[in-house]
Every structure is written in C-alpha cells, then in structure tokens.
Design an enzyme around this catalytic site. Sequence first.
Site, PDB file in Angstrom:
ATOM      1  N   HIS A 163       0.920  -1.074  -0.119  1.00 54.92           N
ATOM      2  CA  HIS A 163      -0.145  -0.151   0.096  1.00 54.92           C
ATOM      3  C   HIS A 163       0.866   1.382   0.032  1.00 54.92           C
ATOM      4  CE1 HIS A 163      -3.542  -2.697   1.508  1.00 54.92           C
ATOM      5  NE2 HIS A 163      -3.712  -2.401   0.114  1.00 54.92           N
ATOM      6  N   ASP A 198     -14.314   0.712  -6.627  1.00 56.33           N
ATOM      7  CA  ASP A 198     -14.272  -0.609  -6.758  1.00 56.33           C
ATOM      8  C   ASP A 198     -15.460  -1.276  -7.102  1.00 56.33           C
ATOM      9  OD1 ASP A 198     -12.204  -2.754  -4.977  1.00 56.33           O
ATOM     10  OD2 ASP A 198     -13.992  -3.660  -5.718  1.00 56.33           O
ATOM     11  N   ASP A 234      -5.316  -0.327  -8.196  1.00 52.36           N
ATOM     12  CA  ASP A 234      -4.928  -1.357  -7.216  1.00 52.36           C
ATOM     13  C   ASP A 234      -5.873  -2.700  -7.458  1.00 52.36           C
ATOM     14  OD1 ASP A 234      -4.558  -2.717  -4.966  1.00 52.36           O
ATOM     15  OD2 ASP A 234      -5.380  -1.199  -3.503  1.00 52.36           O
ATOM     16  N   SER A 235      -5.546  -3.328  -8.416  1.00 50.07           N
ATOM     17  CA  SER A 235      -6.483  -4.414  -8.791  1.00 50.07           C
ATOM     18  C   SER A 235      -6.158  -5.763  -8.675  1.00 50.07           C
ATOM     19  CB  SER A 235      -6.646  -4.354 -10.171  1.00 50.07           C
ATOM     20  OG  SER A 235      -5.527  -4.783 -10.872  1.00 50.07           O
ATOM     21  N   ASP A 280      -5.484  -9.847 -10.023  1.00 48.05           N
ATOM     22  CA  ASP A 280      -4.632 -10.236 -11.167  1.00 48.05           C
ATOM     23  C   ASP A 280      -5.368 -10.121 -12.635  1.00 48.05           C
ATOM     24  OD1 ASP A 280      -2.612 -11.253  -9.386  1.00 48.05           O
ATOM     25  OD2 ASP A 280      -3.357 -12.839  -9.307  1.00 48.05           O
ATOM     26  N   PRO A 284     -12.674 -10.173 -13.218  1.00 50.18           N
ATOM     27  CA  PRO A 284     -13.031  -8.745 -13.255  1.00 50.18           C
ATOM     28  C   PRO A 284     -12.098  -7.783 -13.713  1.00 50.18           C
ATOM     29  CG  PRO A 284     -13.945  -9.838 -11.271  1.00 50.18           C
ATOM     30  CD  PRO A 284     -13.026 -10.952 -12.032  1.00 50.18           C
TER      31      PRO A 284
END
Length: 282
Positions: free
Chosen positions: A66, A109, A159-160, A162, A166
């Site tokens: 983070h 998100d 910040d996803s 892999d 989605p």
Amino acid sequence: MLNNKEWFTEFYPNFGTGFGLQIKSKLHEEKSPFQTIAIYETTHFGNLMTIDSIIMLSSRDNFMYHEMMSHPILFTHPNPKNIVIIGGGDCGTLKEVLKHPVDSVTQIDIDERVTRLSEIYFPELCTANHDKRASLLFQDGIRWMIEAPTNSVDVIIVDSTDPIGPAEGLFNQAFYSQCHRVLRDNGILVQQSESPILHQAITRDMRNAMQKAAFSEVLTITYPQPVYPSGWHSATLAGKKAPLKTFRRDDALLKSLQTQYYHFDLHQGLLTEPAFLQRAFS
Ligand code: AG3
C-alpha cells in the site's frame, strides 16, 4: 485452496511454486455478485483476505504494497490534488493517499462487499474511509474511466487483482488510453504489475500498452511482498508528460506520513531497475 485444516496455500501451477500460511480459523466466506471472498485468521500474519482463492492481503505485510502504490507516485507528481483509485476496495491504498494534502480521492471498486468486510476484519486500513475528501463508489472502474471528464485527474492508482476475471480489462491499451485522456498534462498512472521474477511477460505487455496509449515514460519499481507470488512484487508508473525520475523530497510531509517502508533514499534506489529487468523491458 485450504489444503488441510491448518494451512491456506495459493499454488502457482504455471511456476511450480506456491505460498502457504498457517491458519487458526476461517472467519468468514461469502459469494458476492462478483467473486468469492474469504477471511482467515492466520497464526503469524494476522488476518488474511482471499478472493477466488487468490491472496489479496494480510494484516502483517500489506503496508509494503500500500505504501509503494501511493507514496512514490504522489511524491513524483509536482502537486497531486485530485486522485482516483481503481479497485482498492480494502481501502489500504486510500488510507495512505489521504495522508497527503490532496483535495479529493475517488475510489471505484466493483465490489462493495470487499470494503464492508475490510471494515470488519482490517479496521486499521479503514480509519480514513469517512474523510471528507474521500468518495467511495461501487461500480465498474472501466466504465467510470470512459465516462470521466478529459483532463480532470492528477493521479490514477490501479490497485487491482490479477489480470484474470473482473480485472482483465484494466490491463490493456484501451483502458490506458482512457486514463491518458482523463489525466491532466502532468498526470501519472500507477498500476500493480505482478512479480518481477515470475510475470515479466505481463509487466512487459502492460508497459508496451501504456506506451502505445501515448504515455511518454514508464518506470517499473519493485519491492518485497511476502504473501504474493515469489514474495517480490512490482508497480509500474506511466507519465503522460511528467518525468518519472525526479521526486519531491518534502521531509516534513514524509515525517507526517509515519511510513513503515517508504522513505526518500529508498525511492532514489527504485529509479534503477535490476539489470535483468532492464534487459527484459528494453
Ligand atoms: N491487489 C494485488 C493482488 C495481486 C495478488 N496476486 C496473487 N496473490 N496472485 C490486492 C489488493 C490490495 N489492496
């Protein structure tokens, strides 16, 4: 998968390896409209969140990820005011970004349940969720980016998960072109870009797609992340016009961030990729 009563192991079958954590108990599991989210209490890494049996974060080591998704890009941008986070539902990145004197942070998100479970099981990451500068939206980040006004954002942080499921559509030129349009001229994008040792092809494809989307400079930075594949992770920055190899050494601001990993001499070191990566990306 939980391969016996006491361990959660994420296997990486394509690489003949995996990472396991000893588990005290499963605290929660649910199928959201998008994915299966599970929370475990581990013996040594605090709580663990998995999505579709893929490790997302642990209480013990998420600070490295983070901090590295937030501070390098925010100190590289000359004056970051309007920030967008795509994904990031656990709110760990949001918390780090809000430590900076920014005007607004919009987090998008797709899955509200990730945030609601993070509030319960990772409350230390959610302490800034009600900050007046933060807007938490629960919708498709790809669609949001297509509809966002041109030249309206300073920093985009992706910040996803892999690039399967989605998040797949967050790793291609069409998405990066939209990010490029939405960023102001000195804007910068950063995206988690997987393991430097295992996933060079993914990182290389991302970098190429960012360049094809007209970003003038790309830079991949690496850092440890024990719970992710190979224990070593990366983030790739793409600058619309802004140079990526200079950053603001604002000592008073850094001190106020109370980081556990990031500091300016470490940032300086990130500006040189390891030799094998320079070769792989050249
Ligand atoms: N984002 C990065 C997930 C990548 C992990 N990959 C894996 N375990 N195979 C996680 C969200 C943290 N805010």
